[in-house]
Design an enzyme around this catalytic site. Structure first.
Site, short mmCIF file in Angstrom:
data_model
loop_
_atom_site.label_atom_id
_atom_site.label_comp_id
_atom_site.label_asym_id
_atom_site.label_seq_id
_atom_site.Cartn_x
_atom_site.Cartn_y
_atom_site.Cartn_z
N HIS A 1 0.83 -1.21 0.00
CA HIS A 1 0.00 0.00 0.00
C HIS A 1 0.86 1.26 0.00
O HIS A 1 0.66 2.17 -0.82
CB HIS A 1 -0.91 -0.02 1.23
CG HIS A 1 -1.65 1.26 1.46
ND1 HIS A 1 -2.93 1.48 1.02
CD2 HIS A 1 -1.29 2.41 2.10
CE1 HIS A 1 -3.33 2.69 1.36
NE2 HIS A 1 -2.34 3.28 2.03
N GLU A 2 1.83 1.31 0.91
CA GLU A 2 2.69 2.50 0.99
C GLU A 2 3.53 2.66 -0.28
O GLU A 2 3.78 3.77 -0.74
CB GLU A 2 3.58 2.43 2.23
CG GLU A 2 2.85 2.32 3.55
CD GLU A 2 1.88 3.45 3.82
OE1 GLU A 2 1.92 4.49 3.12
OE2 GLU A 2 1.04 3.30 4.74
N HIS B 1 1.79 4.59 -2.91
CA HIS B 1 1.89 6.05 -2.82
C HIS B 1 3.13 6.55 -3.56
O HIS B 1 3.08 7.57 -4.25
CB HIS B 1 1.96 6.49 -1.36
CG HIS B 1 0.68 6.35 -0.60
ND1 HIS B 1 -0.52 6.87 -1.06
CD2 HIS B 1 0.40 5.76 0.59
CE1 HIS B 1 -1.47 6.60 -0.18
NE2 HIS B 1 -0.93 5.93 0.82
N ASP C 1 -4.84 7.60 -1.30
CA ASP C 1 -5.65 6.71 -0.49
C ASP C 1 -7.10 6.70 -0.96
O ASP C 1 -7.58 7.67 -1.55
CB ASP C 1 -5.62 7.15 0.98
CG ASP C 1 -4.29 6.92 1.65
OD1 ASP C 1 -3.79 7.86 2.29
OD2 ASP C 1 -3.74 5.80 1.55
#
Length: 216
Positions: free
Chosen positions: A162-163, A166, A172
Site C-alpha cells: 500500500h505504501e 503512494h 488513499d
C-alpha cells in the site's frame, strides 16, 4: 494508510513534448521543487473527513503530474522507468518489501522496482511510531516508514504494498473494498489483500507512460 497530510507546495513547469523511443532508464534524482505527500496510518485514531481527504488526494495527484511532466521535459525518450529502492533501514521487512516489489512489477509495465545496495530513489525504514506512512512526491522519490505495532495488527505485506503504491503515485481511498489495495486500513485488520486491482494498476501505468503522468 489512514490520515493524509500535504506539505511543501511548490510549483513546477508543465511544458513537455512526447517522443516515443523504446528506452529504459533509472529514475533521475528528484527535482528541487516538488509537492510532498505524507500518507499516514494511525491505528485507532481519527482520520481526515471525506472533504479534507478528497482535497488532499487531488492536490497530491496534481503534484505527481507536475513532477512527472517536468521529468519528461528533461528526458522525453523514456518508456519504461526503473525506480530503485533501499531496504538498509528496514531489515525486519526485507521479505515483505521484496514481495511487494514483485507484486507491483507483475501488475504494471511502465515502471519497475529494483532493489539497490546503495542509495536508492526511495528508501524503507522501520520503527515504533504512530503508524506506517509514505513521504513522497508520488513519482518514485521519498521514503516509507513501517510501524512495528501496526505491522502486528494489520497484514504487513499489505501495508508495504500500500505504501509503495503512494510512491508510484496513488492516493488513499479508505472507503474502497478489501480488493482495492489503496483502501488501506478501511476494510479492517482482517483484510490481507496485498495486490492492486485492475484499476489501480492501470492508474499507475497511466502515470508512468513515457515517464510522465497522463491524467485527464
Amino acid at each position: 494508510m489512514k490520515r493524509s497530510v500535504l506539505s511543501a507546495t511548490l510549483g513546477l513547469g508543465l511544458a513537455a513534448a512526447l517522443v516515443t523511443l523504446p528506452t529504459t532508464a533509472v529514475a533521475a534524482p528528484a527535482a528541487p521543487a516538488v509537492q510532498t505527500h505524507t500518507a499516514r496510518a494511525h491505528s485507532g485514531s481519527t482520520h481526515a473527513g471525506p472533504q479534507e481527504e478528497a482535497a488532499d488526494n487531488q492536490a497530491f495527484f496534481r503534484a505527481v503530474m507536475a513532477s512527472a511532466r517536468a521529468r519528461q521535459a528533461a528526458e522525453p525518450w523514456l518508456q519504461t522507468v526503473t525506480v530503485t529502492y533501499d531496504t538498509t533501514n528496514a531489515p525486519s521487512f526485507t521479505g515483505d518489501i521484496a514481495n511487494a516489489a514483485q507484486i507491483w512489477n507483475s501488475s504494471v509495465h511502465n515502471v519497475q522496482l529494483q532493489e539497490t545496495s546503495g542509495t536508492g530513489d526511495f528508501s524503507y525504514t522501520e520503527g515504533d511510531g504512530s503508524g506506517s506512512y509514505a513521504s513522497t512526491d508520488g513519482h518514485g522519490h521519498g521514503y516509507i516508514f513501517i510501524d512495528h505495532q501496526q505491522a502486528q495488527e494489520y497484514y504487513s505485506l499489505r501495508i508495504v504494498a500500500h505504501e509503495t503504491g503512494h510512491v508510484l503515485g496513488l492516493p488513499d481511498d479508505y472507503s474502497g473494498p478489501c480488493s482495492e489495495l489503496m483502501s488501506g486500513h478501511g476494510p479492517g485488520p482482517s483484510c490481507t489483500n496485498a495486490h492492486p486491482d485492475a484499476n489501480e494498476s492501470a492508474q499507475v501505468d497511466a502515470l508512468w507512460v513515457n515517464g510522465v503522468a497522463e491524467v485527464n
